[in-house]
Design a protein around this motif. Sequence first.
Motif, PDB file in Angstrom:
ATOM      1  N   THR A   1     108.078 128.926 -16.262  1.00 30.00           N
ATOM      2  CA  THR A   1     107.559 127.609 -16.651  1.00 30.00           C
ATOM      3  C   THR A   1     107.475 127.466 -18.169  1.00 30.00           C
ATOM      4  O   THR A   1     107.071 126.410 -18.660  1.00 30.00           O
ATOM      5  N   ARG A   2     107.851 128.509 -18.910  1.00 26.53           N
ATOM      6  CA  ARG A   2     107.791 128.376 -20.373  1.00 26.53           C
ATOM      7  C   ARG A   2     108.964 127.535 -20.865  1.00 26.53           C
ATOM      8  O   ARG A   2     109.981 127.382 -20.194  1.00 26.53           O
TER       9      ARG A   2
ATOM     10  N   GLU B   1     101.635 135.512 -13.958  1.00 26.22           N
ATOM     11  CA  GLU B   1     101.333 134.661 -15.107  1.00 26.22           C
ATOM     12  C   GLU B   1     101.241 135.552 -16.332  1.00 26.22           C
ATOM     13  O   GLU B   1     100.456 136.517 -16.355  1.00 26.22           O
TER      14      GLU B   1
ATOM     15  N   HIS C   1     100.957 135.410 -20.588  1.00 28.31           N
ATOM     16  CA  HIS C   1     100.749 134.614 -21.803  1.00 28.31           C
ATOM     17  C   HIS C   1     100.723 133.110 -21.501  1.00 28.31           C
ATOM     18  O   HIS C   1     101.270 132.294 -22.249  1.00 28.31           O
ATOM     19  N   GLY C   2     100.114 132.747 -20.368  1.00 26.73           N
ATOM     20  CA  GLY C   2      99.947 131.338 -20.037  1.00 26.73           C
ATOM     21  C   GLY C   2     101.129 130.689 -19.356  1.00 26.73           C
ATOM     22  O   GLY C   2     101.091 129.488 -19.061  1.00 26.73           O
ATOM     23  N   ASN C   3     102.173 131.451 -19.075  1.00 28.93           N
ATOM     24  CA  ASN C   3     103.346 130.911 -18.385  1.00 28.93           C
ATOM     25  C   ASN C   3     103.617 131.703 -17.114  1.00 28.93           C
ATOM     26  O   ASN C   3     103.290 132.890 -17.027  1.00 28.93           O
ATOM     27  N   TYR C   4     104.234 131.037 -16.128  1.00 33.01           N
ATOM     28  CA  TYR C   4     104.589 131.686 -14.875  1.00 33.01           C
ATOM     29  C   TYR C   4     106.017 132.227 -14.928  1.00 33.01           C
ATOM     30  O   TYR C   4     106.912 131.601 -15.497  1.00 33.01           O
TER      31      TYR C   4
ATOM     32  N   ASP D   1     106.697 131.562 -32.720  1.00 31.58           N
ATOM     33  CA  ASP D   1     105.338 131.592 -32.180  1.00 31.58           C
ATOM     34  C   ASP D   1     104.300 131.381 -33.289  1.00 31.58           C
ATOM     35  O   ASP D   1     104.502 131.805 -34.434  1.00 31.58           O
TER      36      ASP D   1
ATOM     37  N   ASP E   1      98.243 132.420 -33.432  1.00 33.29           N
ATOM     38  CA  ASP E   1      97.402 132.652 -32.252  1.00 33.29           C
ATOM     39  C   ASP E   1      98.205 133.290 -31.124  1.00 33.29           C
ATOM     40  O   ASP E   1      97.745 134.221 -30.457  1.00 33.29           O
ATOM     41  N   VAL E   2      99.411 132.779 -30.897  1.00 31.86           N
ATOM     42  CA  VAL E   2     100.269 133.331 -29.842  1.00 31.86           C
ATOM     43  C   VAL E   2     100.638 134.774 -30.166  1.00 31.86           C
ATOM     44  O   VAL E   2     100.613 135.650 -29.285  1.00 31.86           O
TER      45      VAL E   2
ATOM     46  N   ARG F   1      97.759 137.048 -29.418  1.00 34.00           N
ATOM     47  CA  ARG F   1      97.598 137.287 -27.976  1.00 34.00           C
ATOM     48  C   ARG F   1      98.662 138.256 -27.467  1.00 34.00           C
ATOM     49  O   ARG F   1      98.373 139.115 -26.634  1.00 34.00           O
ATOM     50  N   ARG F   2      99.885 138.119 -27.953  1.00 35.54           N
ATOM     51  CA  ARG F   2     100.960 139.011 -27.513  1.00 35.54           C
ATOM     52  C   ARG F   2     100.692 140.452 -27.947  1.00 35.54           C
ATOM     53  O   ARG F   2     100.951 141.394 -27.195  1.00 35.54           O
TER      54      ARG F   2
END
Length: 204
Positions: free
Chosen positions: A38-39, A73, A75-78, A138, A141-142, A145-146
């Motif tokens: 979904t990204r 899921e 990093h916020g994507n499926y 990116d 913030d991204v 998180r990574r």
Amino acid sequence: MPGTLIIITAPSGAGKTTLVKGLLERDPQMFLSVSYTTRDPRPGEQDGREYHFVDVATFRALRDRGEFLEWAEVHGNYYATSKVWLKEQIAAGRDILLEIDWQGAQQVRKSFSDAVGVFVLPPSLEALESRLRGRGTDSDDVISRRLLGARGEMRHVGEFDYVILNDELRRAVDDLVAVVKASRLRYANQRLRHLQYFDFLQQD
């Protein structure tokens, strides 16, 4: 003879996609499994080549119909793998390379116990951060998180059969090619492929 499933896992930015590209260029018998996600596509990516890009509603509908072998899921994507397609390819004798996170690898191995697991490690977290920033795709913030997620992901390295340290690209691709060759030389594969050489096993 059934094909071989190679699972390759790495934290984001470790160079997994580049290694996979290098392997596919050198081994025409290896085919890449195209996952669903979904990204948003990154620059240069095409639907159906790197991923099947779908929206969240479509992804959930496919998942609820049981179309996926695994899904996660990240990093916020499926992300997900098509169950039917993968089984058809393996049954047809094709060697398939599956790029997936460690959670997905656990789920896939429940259905494909003979799958070969490969984990790609960056030379350091500092090098990993440099690669992520070098992408220029990116936000801070991204990236943060990574990097945080990478620490947790790398703790699962012991669940894999092979580990490749991607500190020098050419050597890392050589290592990945060697893993694929070794997987094809496993006893079960060789006996099915060259049965005539194993006649002695039937003799008294």
